[in-house]
Design a protein around this motif. Structure first.
Motif, PDB file in Angstrom:
ATOM      1  N   THR A   3      24.694  40.176  44.862  1.00 44.83           N
ATOM      2  CA  THR A   3      25.606  40.708  43.858  1.00 44.83           C
ATOM      3  C   THR A   3      24.768  41.053  42.633  1.00 44.83           C
ATOM      4  OG1 THR A   3      27.739  40.425  42.757  1.00 44.83           O
ATOM      5  CG2 THR A   3      26.243  38.517  42.757  1.00 44.83           C
ATOM      6  N   ALA A  23      28.151  49.904  36.663  1.00 48.48           N
ATOM      7  CA  ALA A  23      28.454  48.906  37.690  1.00 48.48           C
ATOM      8  C   ALA A  23      28.458  47.520  37.061  1.00 48.48           C
ATOM      9  CB  ALA A  23      27.422  48.966  38.810  1.00 48.48           C
ATOM     10  N   TRP A  51      34.978  49.519  44.735  1.00 44.19           N
ATOM     11  CA  TRP A  51      34.596  48.108  44.631  1.00 44.19           C
ATOM     12  C   TRP A  51      34.710  47.417  45.974  1.00 44.19           C
ATOM     13  CZ3 TRP A  51      38.496  44.882  46.095  1.00 44.19           C
ATOM     14  CH2 TRP A  51      39.822  45.248  45.833  1.00 44.19           C
ATOM     15  N   ILE A  77      27.413  50.891  47.755  1.00 40.70           N
ATOM     16  CA  ILE A  77      27.538  49.435  47.601  1.00 40.70           C
ATOM     17  C   ILE A  77      27.152  48.744  48.904  1.00 40.70           C
ATOM     18  CG2 ILE A  77      29.180  47.542  47.268  1.00 40.70           C
ATOM     19  CD1 ILE A  77      30.757  49.452  45.380  1.00 40.70           C
ATOM     20  N   VAL A  85      31.160  43.586  43.639  1.00 38.21           N
ATOM     21  CA  VAL A  85      30.629  44.643  42.782  1.00 38.21           C
ATOM     22  C   VAL A  85      31.652  45.759  42.616  1.00 38.21           C
ATOM     23  CG1 VAL A  85      28.844  46.443  42.617  1.00 38.21           C
ATOM     24  CG2 VAL A  85      28.245  44.171  43.425  1.00 38.21           C
ATOM     25  N   LEU A 115      22.904  51.101  41.146  1.00 38.92           N
ATOM     26  CA  LEU A 115      22.803  49.805  41.823  1.00 38.92           C
ATOM     27  C   LEU A 115      21.354  49.433  42.124  1.00 38.92           C
ATOM     28  CD1 LEU A 115      25.852  50.217  44.220  1.00 38.92           C
ATOM     29  CD2 LEU A 115      25.727  48.766  42.171  1.00 38.92           C
TER      30      LEU A 115
END
Length: 195
Positions: A3, A23, A51, A77, A85, A115
């Protein structure tokens, strides 16, 4: 599984459209929705988001053609093995149409770069374990527990004969820890697994 350790941002311009990716780590859907609301820009053309929290996930194209924004962001993600996230990519339109493929690359790419640049921390799944040890074993047990990787001592309370330790044991480590505690105390430790 990982995470984010802290919120992150990434900004880029693609064919005169400005993209801002933001993010953050979140624990539940309410926190994800609050972040989306907080960072969405009222003057932007689109505030697309995605998410993932465990098995639950959601995404939105916010007016972009279906499947061109939210889904590529969710794939960013998942592609980085992240959980807990939320990502919001805000677009200010610059007058040049990007087409479906261009939109997917722009939104997914902005999310992925955001990310990738973020500080991450590993997620460790833990099982609860309660151990009661006598005073004569307590110092030795606590010293050895400090060397067990990813083990958490979540609580310690004292009773007449010793202490009760509440532990968070990393997944896959219950049996070896029980063996260690039994050996250290010559079988005197009382071990209780939470169900």
């Amino acid at each position: 599984m990982f995470t984010l350790a802290a919120p992150a941002t990434h900004q880029e311009e693609i064919k005169r459209s400005r993209f801002l990716a933001q993010a953050a780590p979140v624990d539940d859907e309410a926190a994800a929705r609050a972040f989306i609301e907080q960072v969405s820009a009222a003057d932007a053309n689109h505030n697309c988001w995605a998410w993932r929290i465990g098995q639950a996930y959601r995404f939105s194209d916010d007016g972009e053609p279906s499947g061109t924004a939210g889904k590529p962001m969710l794939q960013a993600i998942d592609g980085q093995a992240l959980d807990g996230v939320v990502v919001v990519v805000t677009r200010w339109f610059g007058g040049v149409l990007l087409g479906s493929g261009g939109l997917m690359r722009a939104y997914g790419g902005a999310a992925a770069k955001c990310l990738q640049g973020a500080e991450k921390r590993r997620i460790v799944l833990r099982h609860p374990l309660t151990v009661t040890v006598g005073f004569s074993d307590l110092a030795r047990v606590k010293a050895r527990l400090q060397n067990v990787e990813d083990l958490l001592v979540t609580a310690e309370s004292f009773v007449d004969t010793g202490a009760v330790l509440d532990l968070g044991v990393p997944e896959g480590g219950l049996e070896s820890l029980e063996t260690l505690l039994t050996d250290l105390t010559s079988g005197r430790a009382l071990i209780h697994r939470e169900r």
